[in-house]
Design an enzyme around this catalytic site. Sequence first.
Site, PDB file in Angstrom:
ATOM      1  N   SER A 137      40.190  44.823  28.174  1.00  0.00           N
ATOM      2  CA  SER A 137      39.397  45.344  29.294  1.00  0.00           C
ATOM      3  C   SER A 137      39.356  46.860  29.383  1.00  0.00           C
ATOM      4  CB  SER A 137      39.903  44.764  30.617  1.00  0.00           C
ATOM      5  OG  SER A 137      39.505  43.414  30.744  1.00  0.00           O
ATOM      6  N   SER A 160      38.277  44.235  37.362  1.00  0.00           N
ATOM      7  CA  SER A 160      38.072  43.943  35.940  1.00  0.00           C
ATOM      8  C   SER A 160      37.243  42.689  35.712  1.00  0.00           C
ATOM      9  CB  SER A 160      39.436  43.815  35.232  1.00  0.00           C
ATOM     10  OG  SER A 160      39.321  44.085  33.868  1.00  0.00           O
ATOM     11  N   LYS A 191      35.938  48.288  29.520  1.00  0.00           N
ATOM     12  CA  LYS A 191      35.190  48.488  30.764  1.00  0.00           C
ATOM     13  C   LYS A 191      35.137  49.958  31.174  1.00  0.00           C
ATOM     14  CE  LYS A 191      36.081  43.835  32.602  1.00  0.00           C
ATOM     15  NZ  LYS A 191      37.047  43.200  31.691  1.00  0.00           N
ATOM     16  N   LYS A 198      42.772  52.359  33.727  1.00  0.00           N
ATOM     17  CA  LYS A 198      42.357  50.977  33.497  1.00  0.00           C
ATOM     18  C   LYS A 198      43.400  50.202  32.709  1.00  0.00           C
ATOM     19  CE  LYS A 198      39.299  47.708  33.926  1.00  0.00           C
ATOM     20  NZ  LYS A 198      40.426  46.745  33.921  1.00  0.00           N
TER      21      LYS A 198
END
Length: 393
Positions: A66, A129, A69, A232
């Site tokens: 992720s 997420s 992202k 993140k």
Amino acid sequence: MLKKLTQKTKIALAASLLSLSFTSVADVDFGISPPQINAQTYILMDYHSGAVLATLNPDQRQYPASLTKMMTSYVVGDAIKQGKISSTDTVTIGESSWGKNFPGSSQMFLNLNQQVSVSDLNRGIIVVSGNDACVAIAEHVAGSTDKFIEMMNQYAEQFGLKNTHFTTPHGLDDPNQYSSARDMAIIGAHLIRDLPEEYKIYAEKDFTFNKIKQPNRNGLLWDKTINVDGIKTGHTDQAGYNLVASAINNSEMRLISVVMGVATYKGREVESKKLLQWGFNNFESIKTLQADKAIEEKSVYYGDENKVAVGVLQDGFITIPKGRQTDLKVRVEYDGKGLEAPLVKGQNVGKVIYQLDGKDIATVNLQVMKDVGEAGIFGRAWDWLILTIKSLF
């Protein structure tokens, strides 16, 4: 001729400004041992100078999970900044972005045919997420996920990322999708620098949608001993546990850490904190050059002006071990024997080089502070004569 040359130079400058702050000599070894970090790969970078303070396999290609992202968010944030979309736009959730397509993975729990704002989808991507939110926003921004992924890879190329390629907007494992610790640190720096309003969302600790409240998975946001405000997390079975973190200290020094392939959920926070605290304890970031303040005037040949101010368009920073500022030595080097018109504001014409213990540790590019056009035929002839005479001596 001048118009064409100037336009080409401006295009090149626009590309170079994307990485303008990363002018420090990369991966300089200051002889300060970093802590033991339990990760397959990691990096610690000073945001302002771009100096790399500690690494392990920083260019090794990994499943980004992720962390992907972050680039999805960048594309969205830049589209909002440019006015191509608005945070108040309403998106209708279709079959491809329906939450039921992502069982067992992180999502914001979108319902089929639901009307959702871009603002909510963005928080669904950044804070919780949501894989479903990534597909929905990709289709809204670009018309299809394939076209959106093309945009992601175009930005990766513009940023100069050498070990990154995206095949999804959400980061679920794909053999052809990869990134590296170094590349992720650079993406993080661009988010902070280019899209400050977008970056603020990364500090939000939770997000409620469809009456479901979910926390941000970056546990360092709650840690009062270190001022983390992003960025993140990521995890898949193949990627392990990843975290890109950024923190700022009392002196406004900002560090970006990346750990990838950590064995446990909590471990990625522990390892990131170790890196960040080690960086703050051992190094300082110094502003050496002030934006838009000339350091000197240089003679210009073949130009409609005889001199031009030289300096930097953005503040210049370097990173050094704490307490070593008085030991720095500085020299200035210019490209070629002299400046020749035409020149374009922001054009690199030389560099300031910083040395510590007899070793070059950092450079900051010097730029002209305004455009200088070409002189007329007689002015060019006169300058040619002067340069010819000078060359004889």
